[in-house]
Design a protein around this motif. Structure first.
Motif, short mmCIF file in Angstrom:
data_model
loop_
_atom_site.label_atom_id
_atom_site.label_comp_id
_atom_site.label_asym_id
_atom_site.label_seq_id
_atom_site.Cartn_x
_atom_site.Cartn_y
_atom_site.Cartn_z
N LYS A 79 0.82 -1.22 0.00
CA LYS A 79 0.00 0.00 0.00
C LYS A 79 0.85 1.27 0.00
O LYS A 79 0.31 2.37 -0.08
CB LYS A 79 -0.93 0.00 1.21
N GLY A 80 2.16 1.11 0.12
CA GLY A 80 3.07 2.25 0.05
C GLY A 80 3.27 3.01 1.35
O GLY A 80 3.82 4.10 1.34
N TYR A 81 2.85 2.45 2.47
CA TYR A 81 3.00 3.12 3.76
C TYR A 81 4.36 2.87 4.41
O TYR A 81 4.79 3.64 5.25
CB TYR A 81 1.91 2.65 4.74
N PHE A 97 10.84 1.33 7.65
CA PHE A 97 10.74 2.78 7.77
C PHE A 97 9.40 3.21 7.21
O PHE A 97 8.89 2.63 6.26
CB PHE A 97 11.85 3.46 6.97
N GLY A 98 8.85 4.28 7.77
CA GLY A 98 7.64 4.86 7.21
C GLY A 98 7.98 5.63 5.95
O GLY A 98 9.09 6.12 5.78
N THR A 99 7.02 5.72 5.05
CA THR A 99 7.18 6.50 3.82
C THR A 99 6.45 7.84 3.99
O THR A 99 5.77 8.07 5.00
CB THR A 99 6.57 5.75 2.62
N ARG A 100 6.55 8.69 2.98
CA ARG A 100 5.79 9.95 3.02
C ARG A 100 4.30 9.68 3.11
O ARG A 100 3.57 10.38 3.80
CB ARG A 100 6.11 10.80 1.79
N LYS A 101 3.84 8.66 2.40
CA LYS A 101 2.42 8.30 2.45
C LYS A 101 2.04 7.90 3.87
O LYS A 101 0.96 8.27 4.35
CB LYS A 101 2.12 7.17 1.46
N GLY A 102 2.89 7.15 4.53
CA GLY A 102 2.64 6.76 5.92
C GLY A 102 2.61 7.96 6.84
O GLY A 102 1.72 8.10 7.69
#
Length: 157
Positions: A79-81, A97-102
């Motif tokens: 989901k890109g999180y 690691f979290g992404t920008r989306k997260g």
């Protein structure tokens, strides 16, 4: 005046609380396309995003099986999180690691979690919350001791 407590019913009610809380969390998180466990795990990863965190760390924090956590992580990555990177000190280990989306959903998830907690503990005094916290910790220590005893019995010939 002594009142007998139905300990079996208390266990059943604790299970019902857990199930209903999970269902409430799932409904609240559905607007972001997440389940309650995915949201909890994502928030944990985001809190540790600067240094990264591993499945083992998450397992120790939440107590879910490694297989279940691996599945949840896979969904969060799809989901890109969340993103995974190899650990510099141990190639067999991956850090999450979290992404920008997260990061973009973090505030909303925090708010939804707080709202659920506020509803769950509505009407409790600070003294009641302190007592409940102490008693839950005592129950967890008792269960932990029982689990350790059981594992020793299994490994002994």
């Amino acid at each position: 005046m002594s009142v007998d407590v139905d300990r079996s019913m208390m266990i059943q009610e604790n299970r019902q609380i857990s199930i209903q809380l999970e269902q409430l969390g799932n409904r609240a998180m559905a607007q972001k396309g997440l389940t309650a466990i995915q949201a909890h795990m994502l928030l944990y990863i985001l809190e540790h995003s600067e240094e990264g965190t591993s499945l083992t760390d998450i397992h120790q924090h939440f107590g879910y099986s490694m297989a279940a956590l691996s599945s949840v992580t896979k969904r969060l990555r799809e989901k890109g999180y969340v993103r995974a990177e190899p650990c510099a000190r141990d190639d067999r280990r991956k850090l999450l690691f979290g992404t920008r989306k997260g990061e973009a959903v973090q505030e909303t998830l925090d708010r939804l979690m707080c709202s659920s907690q506020d509803q769950l503990y509505s009407g409790f005094s600070q003294e009641e919350l302190t007592t409940l916290d102490r008693l839950q910790k005592k129950m967890l220590r008792n269960l932990s001791a029982l689990m350790q005893q059981d594992s020793k019995e299994v490994t002994q010939p």
